[in-house]
Enzyme design. Structure first.
Site, PDB file in Angstrom:
ATOM      1  N   GLY A 102       8.728   4.610  -6.407  1.00  0.00           N
ATOM      2  CA  GLY A 102       9.325   5.955  -7.154  1.00  0.00           C
ATOM      3  C   GLY A 102      10.629   5.354  -7.929  1.00  0.00           C
ATOM      4  N   ALA A 110       7.812  -3.593  -7.875  1.00  0.00           N
ATOM      5  CA  ALA A 110       8.420  -2.773  -8.452  1.00  0.00           C
ATOM      6  C   ALA A 110       9.450  -3.381  -8.550  1.00  0.00           C
ATOM      7  CB  ALA A 110       8.393  -1.887  -7.581  1.00  0.00           C
ATOM      8  N   LYS A 138      -7.865  -2.792  -3.451  1.00  0.00           N
ATOM      9  CA  LYS A 138      -7.310  -4.302  -4.314  1.00  0.00           C
ATOM     10  C   LYS A 138      -6.124  -5.210  -2.858  1.00  0.00           C
ATOM     11  CE  LYS A 138      -3.067  -3.565  -4.557  1.00  0.00           C
ATOM     12  NZ  LYS A 138      -1.340  -3.626  -5.009  1.00  0.00           N
ATOM     13  N   ARG A 190       2.878  -7.849  -0.029  1.00  0.00           N
ATOM     14  CA  ARG A 190       3.280  -7.905   1.251  1.00  0.00           C
ATOM     15  C   ARG A 190       1.760  -7.830   2.050  1.00  0.00           C
ATOM     16  NH1 ARG A 190       6.801  -2.139   1.421  1.00  0.00           N
ATOM     17  NH2 ARG A 190       4.698  -2.247  -0.500  1.00  0.00           N
ATOM     18  N   ASN A 191       0.353  -7.502   2.025  1.00  0.00           N
ATOM     19  CA  ASN A 191      -0.512  -7.430   2.586  1.00  0.00           C
ATOM     20  C   ASN A 191      -0.770  -8.895   2.500  1.00  0.00           C
ATOM     21  OD1 ASN A 191      -1.503  -4.925   2.900  1.00  0.00           O
ATOM     22  ND2 ASN A 191      -1.806  -4.594   0.817  1.00  0.00           N
ATOM     23  N   GLN A 203      -1.335  -0.629   3.662  1.00  0.00           N
ATOM     24  CA  GLN A 203      -2.777  -0.370   3.617  1.00  0.00           C
ATOM     25  C   GLN A 203      -3.731  -1.053   3.349  1.00  0.00           C
ATOM     26  OE1 GLN A 203      -3.324   3.330   2.514  1.00  0.00           O
ATOM     27  NE2 GLN A 203      -1.413   3.033   3.730  1.00  0.00           N
TER      28      GLN A 203
END
Ligand SMILES: *[C@@H]1O[C@H](CO)[C@@H](O)[C@H](O)[C@H]1NC(C)=O
Ligand SMILES: *[C@@H]1O[C@H](CO)[C@@H](O)[C@H](O)[C@H]1NC(C)=O
Length: 340
Positions: A14, A152, A203, A267-268, A296
């Site tokens: 963001g 990001a 993904k 991070r996944n 997620q």
């Protein structure tokens, strides 16, 4: 007409979006230079995060070391932020979306349009819903989506990358292109929202799979197999459940490029690797490694599996199934390619 922009969210993506938008609005007459960023208030030492952002022009917590344009106004009052907004950019963690949307109902302009930068999906056993659909249902405004290989911190450092915007309204696509396109972020517009959403959501599953392969120390060839087989199952998923998805979308940044970025980043991937190496459940790893932040990957594995079982199509997705069996049913990690 002047477009007033409001960014809902102030995490690392963001804040990166704010950096780009804040700079680009000043290049065009049609945008109000003042851009609101809704910030979930939190104290940092003896100051509020909004005050730090508005005086230091830096999000010291979520994007430290990167200057934000001075025309980004951080505000923790949601209704003040959205009151005059004609363009609403959603970039918050998925678990907060519905709560925020409910507060917005009845308080936004009728001519507002939105773009969602949120990757993931919401579902019950029998039904999958993408976040753009939820935003549209609750706010009754047009919603576009943006997704791609966009880590990001790398975008914030102005390293070149591409991104994909899916929209059904060409005029809005042009508008969002003006907001996001820079010399280091190349925007491609596609007339396909679900294809972009589907890649962005599924993904996450492959991120965990890439981590499993790293946890097993299988090396680069196996990781490339994750990318290829995984993308094929994503395409298969689209073919069966969303035949309107255009196959060209899979060649865009949101498709193939995003899958390749799983190779190293994310991070996944880290979570999947630790899962194999430590044998600890995801919830414990999230607590230990990520300060309790919910990723997620684990959620998406479970939701997609439940949906495929409900639809009696799980056998057509041997790779997604293997990942589920390893992560939720204690199957050994080395069975990941067993049924391919
Ligand atoms: C947006 O801002 C960037 C600088 O961050 C600039 O390079 C780019 O040209 C701007 N894009 C447009 C379309 O004006
Ligand atoms: C932080 O914000 C809260 C509510 O917005 C306010 O009550 C409090 O005084 C602020 N703290 C500081 C240090 O400004």
């Amino acid at each position: 007409m002047t477009e007033n922009i409001c960014i809902i969210g102030s995490g690392n993506w963001g804040s990166t979006a704010a950096k780009i938008i804040g700079t680009n609005v000043t290049s065009y007459e049609e945008f109000n230079d003042k851009v609101y960023m809704w910030v979930h208030q939190e104290p940092i030492k003896d100051q509020n995060l909004t005050d730090i952002i508005n005086t230091k022009h830096e999000n010291v917590k979520y994007l430290p070391g990167v200057k934000l344009p001075e025309n980004i106004i951080a505000n923790s009052n949601l209704l003040e932020c959205i009151e005059d907004a004609t363009v609403i950019v959603f970039v918050i963690p998925p678990q907060f979306l519905k709560g925020v949307l409910r507060q917005m109902v009845g308080h936004i302009r009728l001519d507002a349009k939105a773009i969602s930068l949120i990757k993931g999906l919401d579902s019950s056993f029998s039904n999958i819903r993408f976040f753009s659909e939820i935003i549209h249902e609750l706010l009754n405004i047009d919603v576009s989506v943006m997704s791609g290989a966009n880590v990001a911190s790398e975008v914030a450092a102005e390293n070149f990358c591409e991104t994909t915007i899916g929209t059904l309204v060409p005029k809005n696509g042009k508008l969002f292109e003006k907001l996001f396109s820079t010399s280091y972020l190349k925007v491609t517009i596609v007339n396909d929202i679900i294809g972009v959403e589907l890649c962005g959501a599924l993904k996450h599953i492959l991120g965990i799979a890439a981590g499993i392969v790293d946890g097993l120390n299988l090396g680069g060839n196996s990781k490339a197999a994750v990318v290829r087989i995984g993308l094929m199952e994503i395409i298969q998923f689209a073919k069966i459940f969303y035949p309107e998805v255009q196959k060209e979308t899979f060649y865009e940044s949101c498709g193939i490029a995003e899958m390749i970025s799983l190779y190293y980043a994310g991070r996944n991937r880290m979570l999947g690797e630790s899962f194999v190496k430590t044998g600890k459940p995801f919830s414990q790893l999230e607590h230990e490694m990520l300060n309790g932040q919910i990723l997620q990957g684990p959620i998406t594995i479970q939701k997609v599996h439940n949906y495929l079982v409900h639809k009696e199509r799980i056998r057509e997705f041997p790779f997604f199934d293997a990942i589920y069996q390893i992560t939720y049913e204690s199957a050994p990690a080395n069975t990941i390619f067993k049924n391919i």
